[in-house]
Motif scaffolding. Structure first.
Motif, PDB file in Angstrom:
ATOM      1  N   THR A   2       2.825  -2.053  10.371  1.00 27.47           N
ATOM      2  CA  THR A   2       2.234  -3.054   9.519  1.00 27.47           C
ATOM      3  C   THR A   2       1.125  -2.431   8.839  1.00 27.47           C
ATOM      4  O   THR A   2       0.441  -1.362   9.291  1.00 27.47           O
ATOM      5  N   ALA A   3       0.806  -2.876   7.624  1.00 24.37           N
ATOM      6  CA  ALA A   3      -0.403  -2.601   7.157  1.00 24.37           C
ATOM      7  C   ALA A   3      -1.575  -3.368   7.697  1.00 24.37           C
ATOM      8  O   ALA A   3      -1.411  -4.476   7.440  1.00 24.37           O
ATOM      9  N   THR A   4      -2.616  -2.837   8.494  1.00 32.03           N
ATOM     10  CA  THR A   4      -3.485  -3.602   8.819  1.00 32.03           C
ATOM     11  C   THR A   4      -4.836  -3.984   7.915  1.00 32.03           C
ATOM     12  O   THR A   4      -5.247  -5.200   8.004  1.00 32.03           O
ATOM     13  N   LEU A  21      -5.222  10.601  -1.022  1.00 25.71           N
ATOM     14  CA  LEU A  21      -5.251  11.315  -0.147  1.00 25.71           C
ATOM     15  C   LEU A  21      -4.621  10.618   1.063  1.00 25.71           C
ATOM     16  O   LEU A  21      -5.140   9.406   1.300  1.00 25.71           O
ATOM     17  N   VAL A  22      -3.618  11.299   2.120  1.00 22.02           N
ATOM     18  CA  VAL A  22      -3.129  10.549   3.205  1.00 22.02           C
ATOM     19  C   VAL A  22      -3.475  11.392   4.315  1.00 22.02           C
ATOM     20  O   VAL A  22      -3.205  12.526   4.229  1.00 22.02           O
ATOM     21  N   TRP A  23      -4.063  10.477   5.253  1.00 21.61           N
ATOM     22  CA  TRP A  23      -4.256  11.122   6.696  1.00 21.61           C
ATOM     23  C   TRP A  23      -3.274  10.511   7.470  1.00 21.61           C
ATOM     24  O   TRP A  23      -3.132   9.191   7.545  1.00 21.61           O
ATOM     25  N   ILE A  24      -2.642  11.378   8.280  1.00 16.29           N
ATOM     26  CA  ILE A  24      -1.442  10.558   9.142  1.00 16.29           C
ATOM     27  C   ILE A  24      -1.136  11.432  10.454  1.00 16.29           C
ATOM     28  O   ILE A  24      -1.581  12.708  10.356  1.00 16.29           O
ATOM     29  N   ASP A  25      -0.822  10.567  11.566  1.00 14.49           N
ATOM     30  CA  ASP A  25      -0.399  11.119  12.695  1.00 14.49           C
ATOM     31  C   ASP A  25       0.846  10.294  13.110  1.00 14.49           C
ATOM     32  O   ASP A  25       1.279   9.357  12.452  1.00 14.49           O
ATOM     33  N   ALA A  26       1.222  10.484  14.214  1.00 10.56           N
ATOM     34  CA  ALA A  26       2.438   9.849  14.675  1.00 10.56           C
ATOM     35  C   ALA A  26       1.907   7.955  15.081  1.00 10.56           C
ATOM     36  O   ALA A  26       2.950   7.510  14.878  1.00 10.56           O
ATOM     37  N   ARG A  27       0.821   7.818  15.169  1.00  3.96           N
ATOM     38  CA  ARG A  27       0.505   6.346  15.444  1.00  3.96           C
ATOM     39  C   ARG A  27      -0.157   5.807  14.213  1.00  3.96           C
ATOM     40  O   ARG A  27       0.117   4.518  13.944  1.00  3.96           O
ATOM     41  N   THR A  28      -0.903   6.469  13.415  1.00  4.79           N
ATOM     42  CA  THR A  28      -1.630   5.810  12.232  1.00  4.79           C
ATOM     43  C   THR A  28      -1.365   6.401  10.918  1.00  4.79           C
ATOM     44  O   THR A  28      -1.482   7.709  11.033  1.00  4.79           O
ATOM     45  N   ALA A  29      -1.803   5.612   9.763  1.00  2.00           N
ATOM     46  CA  ALA A  29      -1.796   6.453   8.593  1.00  2.00           C
ATOM     47  C   ALA A  29      -2.776   5.759   7.599  1.00  2.00           C
ATOM     48  O   ALA A  29      -2.738   4.579   7.703  1.00  2.00           O
ATOM     49  N   VAL A  30      -3.683   6.496   7.017  1.00  2.00           N
ATOM     50  CA  VAL A  30      -4.423   5.849   6.068  1.00  2.00           C
ATOM     51  C   VAL A  30      -4.232   6.388   4.649  1.00  2.00           C
ATOM     52  O   VAL A  30      -4.204   7.794   4.530  1.00  2.00           O
ATOM     53  N   VAL A  31      -3.788   5.407   3.746  1.00  2.00           N
ATOM     54  CA  VAL A  31      -3.580   6.207   2.376  1.00  2.00           C
ATOM     55  C   VAL A  31      -4.832   5.793   1.239  1.00  2.00           C
ATOM     56  O   VAL A  31      -5.161   4.573   1.391  1.00  2.00           O
ATOM     57  N   GLY A  37     -11.990   4.359 -11.058  1.00  2.00           N
ATOM     58  CA  GLY A  37     -13.323   4.516 -10.490  1.00  2.00           C
ATOM     59  C   GLY A  37     -13.567   3.878  -9.050  1.00  2.00           C
ATOM     60  O   GLY A  37     -14.698   3.630  -8.803  1.00  2.00           O
ATOM     61  N   GLU A  38     -12.465   3.631  -8.488  1.00  2.00           N
ATOM     62  CA  GLU A  38     -12.403   2.836  -7.062  1.00  2.00           C
ATOM     63  C   GLU A  38     -11.557   3.756  -6.054  1.00  2.00           C
ATOM     64  O   GLU A  38     -10.539   4.267  -6.450  1.00  2.00           O
ATOM     65  N   ALA A  39     -12.119   3.599  -4.786  1.00  2.00           N
ATOM     66  CA  ALA A  39     -11.533   4.170  -3.667  1.00  2.00           C
ATOM     67  C   ALA A  39     -11.001   2.971  -2.866  1.00  2.00           C
ATOM     68  O   ALA A  39     -11.767   2.118  -2.509  1.00  2.00           O
ATOM     69  N   ARG A  40      -9.548   3.115  -2.789  1.00  2.00           N
ATOM     70  CA  ARG A  40      -8.799   1.999  -1.968  1.00  2.00           C
ATOM     71  C   ARG A  40      -8.404   2.666  -0.739  1.00  2.00           C
ATOM     72  O   ARG A  40      -7.580   3.585  -1.026  1.00  2.00           O
ATOM     73  N   LEU A  41      -8.667   2.052   0.434  1.00  2.00           N
ATOM     74  CA  LEU A  41      -7.849   2.499   1.540  1.00  2.00           C
ATOM     75  C   LEU A  41      -7.002   1.572   2.102  1.00  2.00           C
ATOM     76  O   LEU A  41      -7.284   0.346   2.263  1.00  2.00           O
ATOM     77  N   GLU A  42      -5.970   1.965   2.567  1.00  2.00           N
ATOM     78  CA  GLU A  42      -4.625   1.116   2.929  1.00  2.00           C
ATOM     79  C   GLU A  42      -4.239   1.714   4.367  1.00  2.00           C
ATOM     80  O   GLU A  42      -4.219   3.117   4.506  1.00  2.00           O
ATOM     81  N   ARG A  43      -4.285   0.913   5.519  1.00  2.00           N
ATOM     82  CA  ARG A  43      -4.237   1.461   6.777  1.00  2.00           C
ATOM     83  C   ARG A  43      -2.678   0.935   7.356  1.00  2.00           C
ATOM     84  O   ARG A  43      -2.395  -0.146   7.131  1.00  2.00           O
ATOM     85  N   PHE A  44      -1.993   1.901   8.006  1.00  2.00           N
ATOM     86  CA  PHE A  44      -0.775   1.335   8.607  1.00  2.00           C
ATOM     87  C   PHE A  44      -0.650   2.107   9.888  1.00  2.00           C
ATOM     88  O   PHE A  44      -1.225   3.109  10.167  1.00  2.00           O
TER      89      PHE A  44
END
Length: 201
Positions: A2-4, A21-31, A37-44
């Motif tokens: 799910t996208a939290t 920029l994508v931070w990822i491991d086996a449990r979570t990911a942040v895109v 001009g904006e930074a959008r963060l999406e979590r999975f």
């Protein structure tokens, strides 16, 4: 999976280019995406089962090759299937035209990099896709790294008591607060030469 949540940070800056920029491991990911001009963060969050721990002594079949059986014998096939779906989900949220940097602590980032490069190859896209190891980062650290990738300089702020420009500062009670010492060249006193001559004579 799910996208939290999705959040917008540090709006109204003029970015030089769109970047992801994508931070990822086996449990979570942040895109994290820099766009207009904006930074959008999406979590999975993933539903990838964890690795099974060792269960003590295990009998080995002498007819079996070195290295054990197939991954399905240890339940690893199910884990790899969940992991592949999770990587596909995250790859689907990466814009096709952005420069991409994939970071994370394990090997999942390499799977995602392979997935993105394969999708680019099939679509005949050429863009920069980079993969780097990294520990877990806070939202501010992710945004700072994303701004650097997008070519946006961070805002500098003057902080600390040594940068006060007021001549007097007041306490809440109204009493004068002493001015903090500043490091700098030692002031030289102004000396009147005529007064020195008169004092000597």
């Amino acid at each position: 999976m799910t996208a939290t949540r999705e959040e917008v940070l540090r709006a109204h800056d003029d970015g030089k280019q769109d970047a992801t920029l994508v931070w990822i491991d086996a449990r979570t990911a942040v895109v994290a995406r820099w766009h207009e001009g904006e930074a959008r963060l999406e979590r999975f969050e993933s539903d990838v089962p964890s690795h099974h721990k060792a269960t003590g002594h295990v009998r080995y079949d002498p007819a079996m090759r070195h290295g054990g059986g197939a991954p399905k014998d240890t339940g690893e096939a199910k884990r790899l299937e969940h992991l592949a779906r999770f990587v596909d989900l995250v790859a689907g949220h990466i814009p096709p035209d952005d420069e991409v940097v994939i970071i994370g602590p394990g090997t999942v980032r390499e799977r995602l990099e392979h997935e993105v490069r394969e999708a680019d190859r099939h679509a005949s896209r050429t863009r920069s896709v980079t993969c780097q190891p990294a520990t877990r980062l806070t939202d501010r650290q992710l945004v700072a790294r994303l701004r650097h990738i997008a070519g946006v300089e961070g805002r500098r702020r003057s902080v600390g008591t040594y940068r006060w420009t007021q001549t007097t500062a007041l306490r809440p009670s109204g009493a004068v607060r002493p001015i903090p010492r500043r490091a700098g060249p030692k002031p030289t006193p102004e000396v009147d030469i005529e007064e020195l001559i008169e004092e000597e004579s």
